[in-house]
Write an enzyme that holds these catalytic residues in place. Sequence first.
Site, PDB file in Angstrom:
ATOM      1  N   LYS A 192       3.669  -4.934   8.811  1.00  0.00           N
ATOM      2  CA  LYS A 192       2.599  -3.930   8.897  1.00  0.00           C
ATOM      3  C   LYS A 192       1.750  -4.050   7.639  1.00  0.00           C
ATOM      4  CE  LYS A 192       1.979   0.133   7.303  1.00  0.00           C
ATOM      5  NZ  LYS A 192       0.497   0.130   7.051  1.00  0.00           N
ATOM      6  N   GLY A 227       1.124   4.267   7.698  1.00  0.00           N
ATOM      7  CA  GLY A 227       2.461   4.286   7.131  1.00  0.00           C
ATOM      8  C   GLY A 227       3.409   5.216   7.854  1.00  0.00           C
ATOM      9  N   GLU A 281       9.024  -2.619  -4.196  1.00  0.00           N
ATOM     10  CA  GLU A 281       8.176  -2.918  -5.354  1.00  0.00           C
ATOM     11  C   GLU A 281       7.160  -1.790  -5.405  1.00  0.00           C
ATOM     12  OE1 GLU A 281       5.266  -3.447  -7.456  1.00  0.00           O
ATOM     13  OE2 GLU A 281       4.617  -5.098  -6.164  1.00  0.00           O
ATOM     14  N   CYS A 336      -0.406  -2.555  -9.739  1.00  0.00           N
ATOM     15  CA  CYS A 336       0.763  -1.788 -10.173  1.00  0.00           C
ATOM     16  C   CYS A 336       1.244  -2.222 -11.554  1.00  0.00           C
ATOM     17  CB  CYS A 336       1.888  -1.921  -9.159  1.00  0.00           C
ATOM     18  SG  CYS A 336       2.302  -3.638  -8.758  1.00  0.00           S
ATOM     19  N   GLU A 389       0.494   7.213 -12.581  1.00  0.00           N
ATOM     20  CA  GLU A 389      -0.233   6.005 -12.200  1.00  0.00           C
ATOM     21  C   GLU A 389      -1.597   6.399 -11.626  1.00  0.00           C
ATOM     22  OE1 GLU A 389       0.880   1.834 -10.077  1.00  0.00           O
ATOM     23  OE2 GLU A 389       1.364   3.646  -8.939  1.00  0.00           O
TER      24      GLU A 389
END
Length: 473
Positions: free
Chosen positions: A170, A203, A245, A279, A378
């Site tokens: 996906k 998602g 990750e 990231c 973040e």
Amino acid sequence: MRESLEFFIDGAWVAPVRQKVYETINPATEAVSGRISLGSAADVDRAVKAARAAFQSYSRWGRAERIELLASIVAELKRRQLDLAEAIVDEIGAPLWLAQGAQAPLAAAHFKAAIEALETYAFQERRGSTLIVKEPIGVSGFITPWNWPLNQTASKVAPALATGCAIVLKPSELAPFSARIFVEALAAAGTPQGVFNLVYGDGRTVGGAISAHPDIDMVSVTGSTRTGIGVALAAAPSVKRVCQELGGKCSNIILADADLRAAVVAGVRAAMINSGQSCNAPSRMLAPRERIDEVVNLAKAAAEATTVGDPKSSAHLGPVVSLAQWTRVQHFIQSGLEEGATLVAGGLGRPEGFTRGYYVKPTVFADVSREMKISRQEIFGPVLAIHSYESIDEAIEIANDTDYGLAAYLSGKNAETLMKVASRLRVGQVVINNARADLSAPFGGYKASGNGRECGSYAFAEFLETKSILGTS
């Protein structure tokens, strides 16, 4: 206008079980740029059945056969490299120079790294009368992000194919068209029917179905920490392996003996590239207090020299990917102002001359404390937070004072000091003096940055089960 209203299942493009159209937006223009279909759990189930059937034969392919397939994929990805780059420009607003120079080429590069690892990888080991065998885990479900779409897809698909697994992917609904071209390349290279399958979707629906499906043996996700937690929770009842990750809040420690100008300029560029949507972006710069004024002035100059513009121009940065992302970045810039950080460059709103498009000013804050949101969370935008430190011990303490542990950066001249600092950083990867990327090196994080590793032979472990056969001669 691009369009991809079908899914790739069992070697063919097929219509969804139920049609649900999603319009993609070009972040540079805010105009509709394409249409895809969003899938359902029923579409995922079809893809899993195809992958499960294909796994029975593909898992028995020999090393030479898999190497030949991977080499063919490399050739096809290189042939489609310009198409891939142009799709990424339209999807996420990456500058053309970045799409052509890094985003698109990384796809083939990961497959080349997988070939190199596969050529010598030991799938069997004898210990006395016991034979230890590593076998493909089965059907792998992949949930990949939009920010480096081909890099994150290829870093999963290449080792999965190298080890004999079948796949259900996906991709992000924000970056669907580069994924389609990637599939076309795999099909043209001769990937067996059913070994690779793609279902577009969001998602919650498709990602959730992949995570929970009982016939998927492992799931690998790249995304936010919140996304990774959701995947792990959905996967738990089926006791499948989960490789994550996830997010990062990476530090960049500039030591007192560093070439200051080179270190600061490289640090700003690394934090800003891809509009800060990486990231592993070094979004926290840590500098010696006695040299902080010099560092701040250099960072200000570097940020102000960073051009923002049309992704098809020569500008350093394009837009961020979406209105939601633009709004998020603005929120963090506002929080920096409210919490007392000193705005050195950039700030709120679009850069001068832009009335549309999700463009962000390259922004630098100084006088940042550890408690501020811009230091702890973040941001995923071109925003750099500068901290000062009194000693190396304090620098390490600041660097480790985060929920994340993906990567860290170091600059300095004393090799012994650099190694001592690197050994104390709680991260999965340390980059010294702006070292070049190494796709054979393991990539992944500590703490909330995830678990498992990608790239090269270290990625193979995620796709292998270990069997002990006792009593062999």
